[in-house]
Scaffold this motif. Structure first.
Motif, PDB file in Angstrom:
ATOM      1  N   VAL A   1       0.822  -1.209   0.000  1.00 31.34           N
ATOM      2  CA  VAL A   1       0.000   0.000   0.000  1.00 31.34           C
ATOM      3  C   VAL A   1       0.861   1.267   0.000  1.00 31.34           C
ATOM      4  O   VAL A   1       0.631   2.170  -0.816  1.00 31.34           O
ATOM      5  N   PRO A   2       1.883   1.363   0.877  1.00 32.62           N
ATOM      6  CA  PRO A   2       2.753   2.551   0.810  1.00 32.62           C
ATOM      7  C   PRO A   2       3.403   2.738  -0.558  1.00 32.62           C
ATOM      8  O   PRO A   2       3.561   3.868  -1.033  1.00 32.62           O
ATOM      9  N   ASP A   3       3.760   1.620  -1.230  1.00 36.40           N
ATOM     10  CA  ASP A   3       4.438   1.716  -2.528  1.00 36.40           C
ATOM     11  C   ASP A   3       3.477   2.021  -3.674  1.00 36.40           C
ATOM     12  O   ASP A   3       3.855   2.679  -4.646  1.00 36.40           O
ATOM     13  N   HIS A   4       2.242   1.494  -3.603  1.00 35.34           N
ATOM     14  CA  HIS A   4       1.369   1.536  -4.781  1.00 35.34           C
ATOM     15  C   HIS A   4       0.003   2.169  -4.514  1.00 35.34           C
ATOM     16  O   HIS A   4      -0.890   2.053  -5.357  1.00 35.34           O
ATOM     17  N   GLY A   5      -0.215   2.788  -3.361  1.00 41.03           N
ATOM     18  CA  GLY A   5      -1.510   3.390  -3.059  1.00 41.03           C
ATOM     19  C   GLY A   5      -2.509   2.348  -2.591  1.00 41.03           C
ATOM     20  O   GLY A   5      -2.282   1.140  -2.708  1.00 41.03           O
ATOM     21  N   TRP A   6      -3.675   2.832  -2.066  1.00 37.26           N
ATOM     22  CA  TRP A   6      -4.650   1.920  -1.458  1.00 37.26           C
ATOM     23  C   TRP A   6      -5.211   0.909  -2.442  1.00 37.26           C
ATOM     24  O   TRP A   6      -5.143  -0.299  -2.215  1.00 37.26           O
ATOM     25  N   ALA A   7      -5.782   1.382  -3.557  1.00 34.73           N
ATOM     26  CA  ALA A   7      -6.506   0.484  -4.462  1.00 34.73           C
ATOM     27  C   ALA A   7      -5.559  -0.562  -5.053  1.00 34.73           C
ATOM     28  O   ALA A   7      -5.733  -1.767  -4.861  1.00 34.73           O
ATOM     29  N   HIS A   8      -4.538  -0.079  -5.764  1.00 33.61           N
ATOM     30  CA  HIS A   8      -3.626  -1.017  -6.417  1.00 33.61           C
ATOM     31  C   HIS A   8      -2.834  -1.821  -5.393  1.00 33.61           C
ATOM     32  O   HIS A   8      -2.596  -3.022  -5.577  1.00 33.61           O
ATOM     33  N   GLY A   9      -2.457  -1.181  -4.273  1.00 31.36           N
ATOM     34  CA  GLY A   9      -1.684  -1.865  -3.231  1.00 31.36           C
ATOM     35  C   GLY A   9      -2.458  -3.032  -2.630  1.00 31.36           C
ATOM     36  O   GLY A   9      -1.908  -4.118  -2.411  1.00 31.36           O
TER      37      GLY A   9
END
Ligand code: K
Ligand code: K
Lengths: 444, 444
Positions: free
Chosen positions: B152-160
């Motif tokens: 999640v920190p690397d790719h945001g909530w949705a994609h993470g």
């Protein structure tokens, strides 16, 4: 000294250890003789002498140097004697040992007096020895005479006769040593040479048990189960290899492609037969295609017949492996071949032999691979060739480091002595000491 | 409809055929869905859709295209569902089928009411299904949450979150599909990612029987024989692979050499664990040394646990193979593990499974080799990877021609369905129809 006492004295050392010890002794003697300056055309290292001796005694035929240009006539005679001892001599000894332990080796009743322990008389032993040596000497005399018709015109009487004798000994014992640097590639358009050499190593690879059985029984129905399996299995593998190699290599300009159609058929047949343990080649092994090479590895791993000069896990082992698999899928708890049933002991032996064989091959490839920069496919081929005491090579043996050469010597030794010694384990059946409750585990 | 009638209706199609048919149906459905334009980022051929679907349903993970850049979110969801059905779904179905046939699958008595045919009640089946699904869902929820802390920190909530869920499903089912083009190589310095993914695929690879057994027994002595063997065998193989890969690759600049000592240990452990069927990689497989690659092929061939999401001939099969071999050399006619004896049926099954497996692998290598110009070592690795439904690759899969791809699909299918269906053959024991006289043949 009575019979019982004499039997007891032969039993002091466990038979597998005795057999291994005898092979090691002959290998050591060969190493010493090949290390003598009188044996060497050019100076060779102790390791090369050891490798050549091991390869000769185990009737493998892998070499790290070209024998003809490296060793003198004396050295070549040493190699021929090592091959004859390692092939014929130790097979005869093994047959003796089995008989002494009271283990039937499938000879017809006229040759061994009874299958039971007490009756392995000296008389029976002498008959067996005479039979084995007669078969071998007749076959080798005939082979030398036939080869001389080609080699004497090419190389004169003295050298021509020596070439004929050497290649006959090498062929009948499935050793694969040749005194030409390209094995028999120079004779791939001389069917007399390749077909008579093939006849000799096919005969030698059937095993003395089968040859003796054929000589005595003279009809298919009276043959033992073992002989029937060997003859059917050998014919099947020969034809399978012949058809596939001919199809796959037909248009390969580096192997069959350059020959006339008739010569292509002879060369394909020769290569099919030689792969099953003889190790001569009349076409360039390194130039054969990927699929043919995979096929040859499988054939080398299977090998020839038990109590023969051939190596590999043996044709009968492969047949039992397949039949037991088929029996499992048909939900049978035992299975039959030619009207005879086979049970747990045979299945266990086949599994033990196959597992140990695969283990030795895989472990050797792994160990040599640690410092190996060349082609892994070629290395795998070489290790399987050593294990099956075949001696075919894609060239990797020349590139081996010293530890790699020693490991290949070990593989040749295990490939030759290992399957033989397994036979002795069948002699001494023992019951489990404790009966455990049955357990079930899931294997799929 | 009574219990007997319901059992009879499930038995009309032979169970192995039923299982194979269900796998084929799911593969076909997956092929259709992945062929829809809505699934594709870039146009792909029908063969690519078929290959991807087969790889997902058989939880292998070999790919001919990079999944993330080739398929849309819809396509990725299809792949995740195929993995979940192919892993969890069909294992549950297989467990049902075994129970319906009255075959104990080693569950403790509290879960299945009796090992006998008549008592595989619907009640027992529902309990088993509930247990399997509970174990899977709890593990997958926990896995997704842990991975989310990194993704999640690397790719945001949705994609993470999607990346966390996808890789959790792929890990727990031992599928090895990743949405990064270099598998998990980008995370080889993130122990949270590699260790939690490893924990999931090791759990999934033990098999539901073992997980259920541990949950119920809670002490070593009360575990079933099967669970004990699996735990000991898994630990042994994990440590063996870890130590050897660490030693062999420690200074290889292309694999472990570039990492800190701590990261090298994590990566070596990860590679040891993943080779046994998961198929993720955090170091470059194609750059690993010859010896490590041979080791990995052996580990891939052995695989994980029965009734698990893992492939290969299975850990228990390898153990029985070794124990039967040892029993033979000790002249035992039966042998025991942890105080339970194993007999002819287990030995026959192990031999059948191993022979068929080696046969499928060798024949596939032979057939692909006919038109193969690349490295035979890499091709062998790829075929073993497909058979063990592992999915590790040295790159050869990308170079396969269409017939080669179809053959690899066949190997993945056999590798997944074959060992499972063998279990069914144990259900129906039959006596031989004729008793033959005993025959003896020589195998050494
Ligand atoms: K040979
Ligand atoms: K996998």
């Amino acid at each position: 000294m009575g019979r019982a006492a004499s039997r007891r004295s032969m039993r002091r050392l466990p038979p597998p250890a005795l057999l291994a010890l005898m092979y090691l002794t002959v290998i050591a003697m060969g190493t010493v003789l090949l290390s003598l300056p009188v044996a060497q055309e050019v100076p060779v290292s102790l390791l090369t002498a050891f490798f050549t001796s091991t390869s000769a005694v185990t009737v493998t035929g892998l070499v790290t140097v070209d024998p003809a240009s490296t060793f003198t006539l004396f050295g070549e005679i040493v190699i021929a004697v090592l091959i004859q001892i390692g092939g014929l001599g130790l097979m005869t000894f093994a047959a003796f040992l089995l008989l002494t332990l009271g283990i039937s080796i499938g000879m017809p009743q006229r040759v061994i007096l009874s299958e039971e322990l007490g009756s392995a008389s000296l008389e029976g032993l002498m008959r067996l020895a005479k039979l084995i040596l007669t078969v071998a000497l007749v076959a080798e005399a005939a082979g030398t005479a036939i080869l001389a018709t080609e080699f004497v015109p090419d190389h004169g009487w003295a050298h021509g006769l020596w070439l004929s004798l050497f290649h006959t000994i090498s062929a009948f014992n499935n050793a694969g040593f040749a005194l030409f640097p390209d094995s028999l590639m120079g004779y791939n358009t001389h069917p007399v040479v390749s077909l008579s050499i093939a006849a000799m190593f096919i005969l030698g690879g059937l095993g003395f048990v089968v040859l003796g059985d054929i000589a005595q029984a003279r009809s298919w129905l009276r043959l033992s189960l073992h002989s029937k399996l060997m003859l059917v299995g050998t014919a099947f593998l020969l034809i399978l290899g012949f058809v596939l190699i001919a199809l796959l290599e037909w248009s390969n300009p580096l192997t069959l492609g350059g020959l006339s159609p008739a010569d292509r058929l002879v060369a394909a047949f020769f290569q099919s037969a030689t792969t099953r343990t003889a190790g001569f080649n009349s076409i360039d092994i390194g130039a054969m295609g990927n699929a043919s090479t995979v096929l040859m590895m499988v054939l080398m791993f299977i090998g020839g017949g038990s109590t023969s000069t051939a190596g590999g896990i043996k044709v009968t082992t492969a047949i039992v492996l397949l039949l037991a698999t088929r029996a499992f899928f048909r939900q049978r708890q035992e299975f039959a071949i030619f009207g005879r049933s086979l049970g747990l002991v045979e299945v266990m032996k086949v599994m033990a032999l196959t597992t140990v064989s695969l283990g030795v091959v895989a472990l050797s490839i792994f160990l040599i691979a640690i410092h190996w920069q060349g082609s892994m496919f070629d290395l795998t081929f070489e290790v399987v060739s050593a294990f099956g005491t075949v001696g075919l090579s894609r060239g990797a043996t020349y590139d081996l480091t010293a530890p790699g050469q020693i490991l290949i010597c070990f593989v040749m030794f295990v490939g030759r002595v290992g399957p033989l010694t397994l036979g002795f384990f069948l002699a001494m059946a023992a019951q489990p000491r404790v009966a455990y409750p049955k357990g079930q585990i899931y294997l799929g």
